[in-house]
Design an enzyme around this catalytic site. Structure first.
Site, mmCIF file in Angstrom:
data_model
loop_
_atom_site.group_PDB
_atom_site.id
_atom_site.type_symbol
_atom_site.label_atom_id
_atom_site.label_comp_id
_atom_site.label_asym_id
_atom_site.label_seq_id
_atom_site.Cartn_x
_atom_site.Cartn_y
_atom_site.Cartn_z
ATOM 1 N N GLY A 1 0.837 -1.198 0.000
ATOM 2 C CA GLY A 1 0.000 0.000 0.000
ATOM 3 C C GLY A 1 0.867 1.241 0.000
ATOM 4 O O GLY A 1 0.618 2.200 0.727
ATOM 5 N N ASN B 1 1.021 -2.545 5.190
ATOM 6 C CA ASN B 1 0.197 -1.350 5.312
ATOM 7 C C ASN B 1 -1.101 -1.427 4.513
ATOM 8 O O ASN B 1 -2.044 -0.696 4.805
ATOM 9 C CB ASN B 1 1.017 -0.129 4.852
ATOM 10 C CG ASN B 1 0.192 1.128 4.760
ATOM 11 O OD1 ASN B 1 -0.336 1.609 5.755
ATOM 12 N ND2 ASN B 1 0.064 1.668 3.550
ATOM 13 N N GLY C 1 11.716 4.805 -4.898
ATOM 14 C CA GLY C 1 12.254 3.449 -4.851
ATOM 15 C C GLY C 1 11.675 2.648 -5.990
ATOM 16 O O GLY C 1 11.225 3.208 -6.997
ATOM 17 N N TYR D 1 -14.017 -4.367 9.801
ATOM 18 C CA TYR D 1 -12.654 -3.834 9.751
ATOM 19 C C TYR D 1 -11.946 -4.050 11.082
ATOM 20 O O TYR D 1 -10.770 -4.454 11.125
ATOM 21 C CB TYR D 1 -12.716 -2.349 9.409
ATOM 22 C CG TYR D 1 -11.374 -1.682 9.217
ATOM 23 C CD1 TYR D 1 -10.448 -2.173 8.302
ATOM 24 C CD2 TYR D 1 -11.039 -0.533 9.935
ATOM 25 C CE1 TYR D 1 -9.218 -1.546 8.111
ATOM 26 C CE2 TYR D 1 -9.824 0.099 9.748
ATOM 27 C CZ TYR D 1 -8.919 -0.410 8.841
ATOM 28 O OH TYR D 1 -7.710 0.212 8.659
ATOM 29 N N ALA D 2 -12.651 -3.805 12.171
ATOM 30 C CA ALA D 2 -12.058 -4.013 13.494
ATOM 31 C C ALA D 2 -11.717 -5.480 13.718
ATOM 32 O O ALA D 2 -10.673 -5.806 14.296
ATOM 33 C CB ALA D 2 -13.011 -3.524 14.583
ATOM 34 N N ALA E 1 -10.905 -7.646 11.407
ATOM 35 C CA ALA E 1 -9.718 -7.943 10.598
ATOM 36 C C ALA E 1 -8.460 -7.405 11.265
ATOM 37 O O ALA E 1 -7.421 -8.093 11.318
ATOM 38 C CB ALA E 1 -9.883 -7.355 9.201
ATOM 39 N N SER F 1 -5.158 -0.692 13.696
ATOM 40 C CA SER F 1 -6.043 0.468 13.754
ATOM 41 C C SER F 1 -6.583 0.661 15.161
ATOM 42 O O SER F 1 -6.787 -0.309 15.913
ATOM 43 C CB SER F 1 -7.225 0.293 12.799
ATOM 44 O OG SER F 1 -8.155 1.352 12.945
#
Length: 239
Positions: free
Chosen positions: A10, A75, A43, A139-140, A142, A127
């Protein structure tokens, strides 16, 4: 300073991009993975959709042969919003896959060379929502799994010279955050009410914490979840 080679997923936006610039400015070699292209990336940037598990497996195998990696920052992530009672299981599967599969795949691809060196750094981006945030069930979940992987791997690799930590940002000014939380929205106000500092984090502030955990100075830190959240994981603002 020893020059190191780090893989960042990411890497073309937000926290990943800020981190890549910071590492490159410090003299490290950065290999980034992102879906898009960026001619100004500091990079080598590999165009890869980490949502494709098979393609990711093959690409990571090739990268591990091309570069002598010293560490990885996981990320890449995916967040979708649902209230309990309305959780879409397909969305849940997507979030679990995107947040977990690349994290596991990158580490397993790079692990042999880091073990051979007797030195390595793994930093997973988690997170603040794991402490409890409305509409972030999937999401939480995961990211809570990412925290669990972090602690488990830290235990397994503690004697190998490889440290494993996570950085858990609070709400930060990134494209992913803004997709779900427009500026001036009620959702933004709700998030800001949870942050004692009363503001969003900057990608550069999150990147600084990650860069420290990648450094030589962080060699005795492993298995930790570092919240970089303006105090949000401690409690709500008193104002």
């Amino acid at each position: 300073m020893t020059e190191r080679t780090f893989l960042v997923t990411g890497a073309s936006k937000g926290i990943g991009r800020a981190l890549s610039h910071r590492l490159a400015a410090a003299g490290h070699q950065v290999v980034g993975i992102a879906r898009g292209k960026d001619p100004d990336f500091p990079g080598a940037l590999v165009s890869l959709d980490l949502n494709d598990t098979q393609a990711s497996e093959e690409a990571l195998r090739e990268l591990a042969q091309l570069y002598s990696f010293d560490g990885v920052v996981n990320n890449v992530g995916l967040a979708r919003l649902h209230a309990v009672g309305e959780i879409d299981l397909h969305d849940l599967e997507d979030m679990l896959r995107v947040n977990l599969h690349p994290t596991i795949q990158t580490v397993q691809a790079l692990l042999p060379v880091m073990k051979a060196k007797g030195w390595g750094r793994i930093v997973n981006v988690s997170s603040m929502v794991t402490t409890g945030t409305p509409l972030r069930s999937g999401y939480a979940a995961a990211k809570a799994a990412v925290n669990s992987l972090t602690r488990t791997w830290a235990m397994e690799l503690a004697s190998s010279g490889i440290t494993v930590n996570a950085v858990a940002p609070g709400p930060a000014e990134t494209e992913m955050f803004r997709r779900n939380t427009p500026a001036g929205s009620a959702a933004e106000a709700r998030f800001l009410s949870m942050i004692p500092m009363g503001r969003l984090g900057r990608p550069e502030e999150i990147a600084a914490a990650i860069a420290f955990l990648l450094s030589e100075d962080a060699g005795f830190i492993t298995g930790q979840i570092l919240f970089v959240d303006g105090g949000g994981s401690v409690g709500r603002s008193a104002a």
